[in-house]
Design an enzyme around this catalytic site. Structure first.
Site, PDB file in Angstrom:
ATOM      1  N   GLU A 181       4.383  -0.405  -1.530  1.00 29.94           N
ATOM      2  CA  GLU A 181       4.446  -1.140  -2.795  1.00 29.94           C
ATOM      3  C   GLU A 181       5.895  -1.314  -3.251  1.00 29.94           C
ATOM      4  OE1 GLU A 181       1.593  -1.380  -5.488  1.00 29.94           O
ATOM      5  OE2 GLU A 181       0.009  -0.288  -4.438  1.00 29.94           O
ATOM      6  N   ALA A 185       0.856  -1.179   0.000  1.00 31.02           N
ATOM      7  CA  ALA A 185       0.000   0.000   0.000  1.00 31.02           C
ATOM      8  C   ALA A 185       0.891   1.226   0.000  1.00 31.02           C
ATOM      9  CB  ALA A 185      -0.918   0.017   1.220  1.00 31.02           C
ATOM     10  N   SER A 186       0.679   2.132  -0.946  1.00 29.49           N
ATOM     11  CA  SER A 186       1.432   3.381  -1.023  1.00 29.49           C
ATOM     12  C   SER A 186       2.928   3.087  -1.141  1.00 29.49           C
ATOM     13  CB  SER A 186       1.099   4.255   0.190  1.00 29.49           C
ATOM     14  OG  SER A 186       1.604   5.549   0.051  1.00 29.49           O
ATOM     15  N   LEU A 187       3.757   3.727  -0.309  1.00 37.18           N
ATOM     16  CA  LEU A 187       5.199   3.480  -0.332  1.00 37.18           C
ATOM     17  C   LEU A 187       5.521   2.009  -0.113  1.00 37.18           C
ATOM     18  CD1 LEU A 187       8.170   4.491  -0.272  1.00 37.18           C
ATOM     19  CD2 LEU A 187       7.815   5.030   2.161  1.00 37.18           C
ATOM     20  N   HIS A 200      -1.624  10.917  -2.371  1.00 31.04           N
ATOM     21  CA  HIS A 200      -2.812  10.255  -2.908  1.00 31.04           C
ATOM     22  C   HIS A 200      -3.925  11.257  -3.212  1.00 31.04           C
ATOM     23  CE1 HIS A 200      -0.907   6.468  -1.945  1.00 31.04           C
ATOM     24  NE2 HIS A 200      -0.690   6.910  -0.725  1.00 31.04           N
TER      25      HIS A 200
END
Length: 321
Positions: free
Chosen positions: A105, A101-103, A204
């Site tokens: 990833e 999720a987010s960073l 985001h």
């Protein structure tokens, strides 16, 4: 493609779960964790002239202080999560899949073999410098409420962006500085439970686009390979067969669809989820999304520390299963 019953899924998160002294007990006691933390810190010191290890473990910060300096948090979150995952793998616990999720990833892709620690960390260091200097000021707020309260609000759609739906009663909004007071006043007036995340940028959301000059250039130079294990994404809410720089860049810009991603993994069979975040944040969210599931959720990290004890407990449960 199914995940066999009981297979292990590592979870990687982004900004918001970091805190001072995260991983300190592991750093003092676990040689694998310490190796990756020190290796990562050396890379970042060459790029920024600053040490996240010093700020985490030596500087006089309290755990309750906001660890929100992006030049340090951006690489430190990645290194912490990679180091924790490497510690589990070294102990014989190998994931069948990863979900970011987010960073997170980026760490998910690195553990899956789509990119390497040594290639992607310098890019994150350069990206952090560019984001810190050129990104619009703002923040992110986590709400403990039905996501419908966002669209039903007369204020939130005009003053904030829906940054992510994390669960049936959890979502995140991004807010630029100029509207933060209005948004908080509205949340209090509506008696909505919320917490400010330790983030100084409205990730985001449209307010971080276009990315500042230099924020994408380094990452675009990173070589990518087909992942060795399955990679699931909160950006796409599904499996990513060929992760690349473009996907990872969008992972910080597009809304997080964490709830949808977990539900997609669940369609493939019950799993054992292991949270790599410093505070164990994703474990709680997964639990909230898994009503009636045969899956289990474990976390090493905690706001209260004692991660070495947490790692031993997680290893014992995974080996016993």
């Amino acid at each position: 493609m199914r995940i066999d019953s009981g297979e292990i899924v590592f979870l990687f998160g982004g900004q918001g779960s970091q805190l001072y002294r995260m991983g300190e007990e592991l750093y003092r006691q676990n040689p694998v964790f310490r190796h990756w933390m020190e290796r990562g810190d050396a890379v970042i010191r060459r790029i920024t002239g600053r040490s996240f290890l010093h700020e985490l473990y030596e500087a006089p910060h309290r755990i309750s202080d906001d660890f929100d300096d992006l030049e340090l948090t951006h690489p430190a979150i990645f290194v912490y999560e990679y180091a924790l995952a490497a510690s589990l793998i070294d102990a014989g616990i190998r994931p069948s899949a990863v979900l970011g999720a987010s960073l997170g990833e980026v760490a998910a892709c690195a553990i899956a073999g789509a990119c390497t620690f040594d290639d992607v960390l310098p890019a994150l260091g350069q990206q952090a410098l560019a984001l810190q200097r050129g990104c619009r000021a703002g923040g992110m707020i986590a709400l403990m409420a039905d996501p419908a309260t966002f669209s039903d609000s007369p204020v939130l759609p005009r003053r904030a962006a829906l940054a992510g739906i994390l669960g049936p009663t959890h979502y995140v909004i991004a807010v630029p500085d100029m509207w933060m007071e209005d948004v908080e006043a509205h949340l209090r007036a509506r008696n909505l439970l919320y917490s400010l995340l330790p983030v100084r940028q409205p990730f985001h959301s449209p307010w971080v686009e276009p990315l500042p000059t230099g924020a994408s250039a380094a990452l675009l130079q990173v070589p990518f390979s087909p992942p060795r294990i399955k990679v699931f994404s909160s950006r796409t809410a599904g499996q990513v067969l060929h992760p690349d720089a473009s996907h990872l860049l969008r992972a910080a810009l597009d809304p997080m669809r964490f709830r949808d991603a977990i539900l997609e993994v669940e369609t493939l069979g019950p799993s054992r989820y292991v949270d790599m975040t410093p505070s164990g944040t994703l474990a709680n969210l997964v639990t909230a999304n898994l009503a009636g599931s045969a899956s289990t959720v474990l976390a090493v990290g905690s706001p209260f520390g004692r991660e070495a004890t947490g790692l031993a407990r997680v290893l014992s449960k995974l080996r016993a299963a």
